[in-house]
Write an enzyme that holds these catalytic residues in place. Sequence first.
Site, PDB file in Angstrom:
ATOM      1  N   SER A 243       0.901  -1.190   0.018  1.00 61.06           N
ATOM      2  CA  SER A 243      -0.067   0.089   0.031  1.00 61.06           C
ATOM      3  C   SER A 243       0.947   1.284   0.075  1.00 61.06           C
ATOM      4  CB  SER A 243      -0.803   0.029   1.373  1.00 61.06           C
ATOM      5  OG  SER A 243      -1.714  -1.137   1.264  1.00 61.06           O
ATOM      6  N   ILE A 244       0.129   2.346  -0.669  1.00 65.57           N
ATOM      7  CA  ILE A 244       1.044   3.497  -0.729  1.00 65.57           C
ATOM      8  C   ILE A 244       1.248   3.978   0.819  1.00 65.57           C
ATOM      9  CG2 ILE A 244       0.840   5.845  -1.298  1.00 65.57           C
ATOM     10  CD1 ILE A 244      -0.106   4.994  -4.350  1.00 65.57           C
TER      11      ILE A 244
ATOM     12  N   ALA B 119     -13.298   1.931  -6.808  1.00 63.17           N
ATOM     13  CA  ALA B 119     -14.142   1.662  -8.307  1.00 63.17           C
ATOM     14  C   ALA B 119     -14.168   0.256  -8.641  1.00 63.17           C
ATOM     15  CB  ALA B 119     -13.612   2.639  -9.447  1.00 63.17           C
TER      16      ALA B 119
ATOM     17  N   ILE C  60      -7.336   6.476   0.061  1.00 67.52           N
ATOM     18  CA  ILE C  60      -8.647   5.839  -0.079  1.00 67.52           C
ATOM     19  C   ILE C  60      -9.218   6.057  -1.301  1.00 67.52           C
ATOM     20  CG2 ILE C  60     -11.048   5.435   0.673  1.00 67.52           C
ATOM     21  CD1 ILE C  60     -10.040   6.480   3.423  1.00 67.52           C
TER      22      ILE C  60
ATOM     23  N   SER D 285      -4.609  -2.750  -5.347  1.00 65.04           N
ATOM     24  CA  SER D 285      -5.751  -2.197  -6.014  1.00 65.04           C
ATOM     25  C   SER D 285      -5.253  -1.726  -7.498  1.00 65.04           C
ATOM     26  CB  SER D 285      -5.979  -0.493  -5.775  1.00 65.04           C
ATOM     27  OG  SER D 285      -6.525  -0.522  -4.201  1.00 65.04           O
TER      28      SER D 285
ATOM     29  N   ILE E 149       2.179   2.538  -9.316  1.00 66.14           N
ATOM     30  CA  ILE E 149       2.935   1.792  -8.486  1.00 66.14           C
ATOM     31  C   ILE E 149       2.114   0.500  -8.382  1.00 66.14           C
ATOM     32  CG2 ILE E 149       3.593   1.610  -6.233  1.00 66.14           C
ATOM     33  CD1 ILE E 149       3.758   4.524  -5.756  1.00 66.14           C
ATOM     34  N   ARG E 150       2.734  -0.499  -8.197  1.00 66.15           N
ATOM     35  CA  ARG E 150       1.953  -1.993  -8.409  1.00 66.15           C
ATOM     36  C   ARG E 150       1.475  -2.031  -6.742  1.00 66.15           C
ATOM     37  NH1 ARG E 150       2.143  -5.449 -12.241  1.00 66.15           N
ATOM     38  NH2 ARG E 150       3.701  -5.491 -13.624  1.00 66.15           N
TER      39      ARG E 150
ATOM     40  N   LYS F 210     -10.619  11.537  -9.200  1.00 67.64           N
ATOM     41  CA  LYS F 210      -9.288  12.160  -8.525  1.00 67.64           C
ATOM     42  C   LYS F 210      -9.502  13.582  -9.307  1.00 67.64           C
ATOM     43  CE  LYS F 210      -7.179   8.596  -6.995  1.00 67.64           C
ATOM     44  NZ  LYS F 210      -6.961   8.495  -5.676  1.00 67.64           N
TER      45      LYS F 210
ATOM     46  N   TYR G 175      -8.315   4.613 -16.904  1.00 65.16           N
ATOM     47  CA  TYR G 175      -8.581   4.808 -15.800  1.00 65.16           C
ATOM     48  C   TYR G 175      -9.905   5.464 -15.498  1.00 65.16           C
ATOM     49  CZ  TYR G 175      -6.581   6.821 -11.403  1.00 65.16           C
ATOM     50  OH  TYR G 175      -6.584   6.814 -10.044  1.00 65.16           O
TER      51      TYR G 175
HETATM   52  C1  1JT Z   1      -8.056   2.561  -7.832  1.00 64.86           C
HETATM   53  C2  1JT Z   1      -7.533   1.462  -8.461  1.00 64.86           C
HETATM   54  C3  1JT Z   1      -7.530   3.724  -7.678  1.00 64.86           C
HETATM   55  C4  1JT Z   1      -6.276   1.597  -9.159  1.00 64.86           C
HETATM   56  C5  1JT Z   1      -5.817   2.674  -9.157  1.00 64.86           C
HETATM   57  C6  1JT Z   1      -6.231   3.811  -8.470  1.00 64.86           C
HETATM   58  N1  1JT Z   1      -5.333   4.872  -8.477  1.00 64.86           N
HETATM   59  C7  1JT Z   1      -4.308   4.518  -9.461  1.00 64.86           C
HETATM   60  N2  1JT Z   1      -4.599   3.158  -9.543  1.00 64.86           N
HETATM   61  C8  1JT Z   1      -3.642   2.521 -10.448  1.00 64.86           C
HETATM   62  C9  1JT Z   1      -4.112   2.447 -11.834  1.00 64.86           C
HETATM   63  C10 1JT Z   1      -5.324   1.994 -12.622  1.00 64.86           C
HETATM   64  C11 1JT Z   1      -5.602   2.309 -13.729  1.00 64.86           C
HETATM   65  C12 1JT Z   1      -4.556   2.974 -14.532  1.00 64.86           C
HETATM   66  C13 1JT Z   1      -3.455   3.469 -14.294  1.00 64.86           C
HETATM   67  C14 1JT Z   1      -3.191   3.218 -12.681  1.00 64.86           C
HETATM   68  C15 1JT Z   1      -8.211  -0.032  -8.558  1.00 64.86           C
HETATM   69  C16 1JT Z   1      -9.850   0.117  -7.941  1.00 64.86           C
HETATM   70  C17 1JT Z   1      -9.793   0.823  -6.664  1.00 64.86           C
HETATM   71  C18 1JT Z   1      -9.353   2.168  -7.075  1.00 64.86           C
HETATM   72  O1  1JT Z   1      -5.160   3.023 -15.945  1.00 64.86           O
HETATM   73  C19 1JT Z   1      -4.168   3.236 -16.804  1.00 64.86           C
HETATM   74  C20 1JT Z   1      -6.807   1.627 -14.362  1.00 64.86           C
END
Ligand code: 1JT
Length: 258
Positions: A20-21, A98, A95, A198, A194-195, A165, A158
């Site tokens: 987690s971040i 989606a 937090i 989520s 970042i891996r 956001k 995204y």
């Molecule tokens: C959520 C998820 C918020 C993944 C997230 C997030 N903020 C960044 N990421 C990583 C991400 C996800 C996507 C992306 C780029 C980065 C998962 C569900 C909960 C909220 O697309 C280019 C889809």
Amino acid sequence: MAALMEGRNIIVTGVANERSIAWGVVKSLHRAGAGLIFTYRKQRSYERLTQLLDKHGIQPLYCASCDATDDGAIASAMGEIAERIPVVHGFVHSIAYAEKEELQGEYADTSREGFLLAHETSAYSLVAWAKACKPFMTEGGSIVTQSYLGAERVVKNYNVMGVAKASLEASVRYLAEDLGKYRIRVNAISSGPIRTLSAKGGVSGFTDLLGVIERKAPLRRNVDQDEVGDATMFLLSDLARGITGEVLHVDSGYHVLG
Ligand code: 1JT
């Protein structure tokens, strides 16, 4: 020299596991001497959190169960915290949620429920927590949230999270104006991909995205939780006392590219 965060009580949300971040933030804050208070939603996250804290020799001031989509739960958690820790100096919002189906295909296909759930969990929760913290930040305070470039640009897949956001970042500016008179600062970090749990949850094209950053970002590499942790700690600290309403990019410089 006294440690940077000595005597500061900071509430941290969003630790689900070691990736987690928010866990990166915890390590930075602990090293700088902060007192840490945690909130968690799932019992599973609480178990992982206590294991992690044990492993790293971190003694939490308190851990409160809290669902950030429930005003009553936030009020109860803040009440439990305030009974034990009368002054809060910082709040870390980490937090977001989606439904998986919303993070693929076309944004134009976003459902009403998917839109509302993403916004309620990922954006309104900051407002709700800021409201709850305000009476206890009597010595001034600093609130920091986590965002992503998808708030400012169209990033494939995204989708609704980008729009949520954008709402989160606008909330940072409006909250900064309102809470400034109480010496409370409000800022966001916009980190590179970042891996995390989520991000792993079946996000299409996530690995490709990491490759693009590695090839194209000014620093030619991805960022990690520890780098976001240090930048978040900076915004929580007095070193950032003149900064509010800001979105600070911790993304190897990727956002400057045309
Ligand atoms: C959520 C998820 C918020 C993944 C997230 C997030 N903020 C960044 N990421 C990583 C991400 C996800 C996507 C992306 C780029 C980065 C998962 C569900 C909960 C909220 O697309 C280019 C889809």
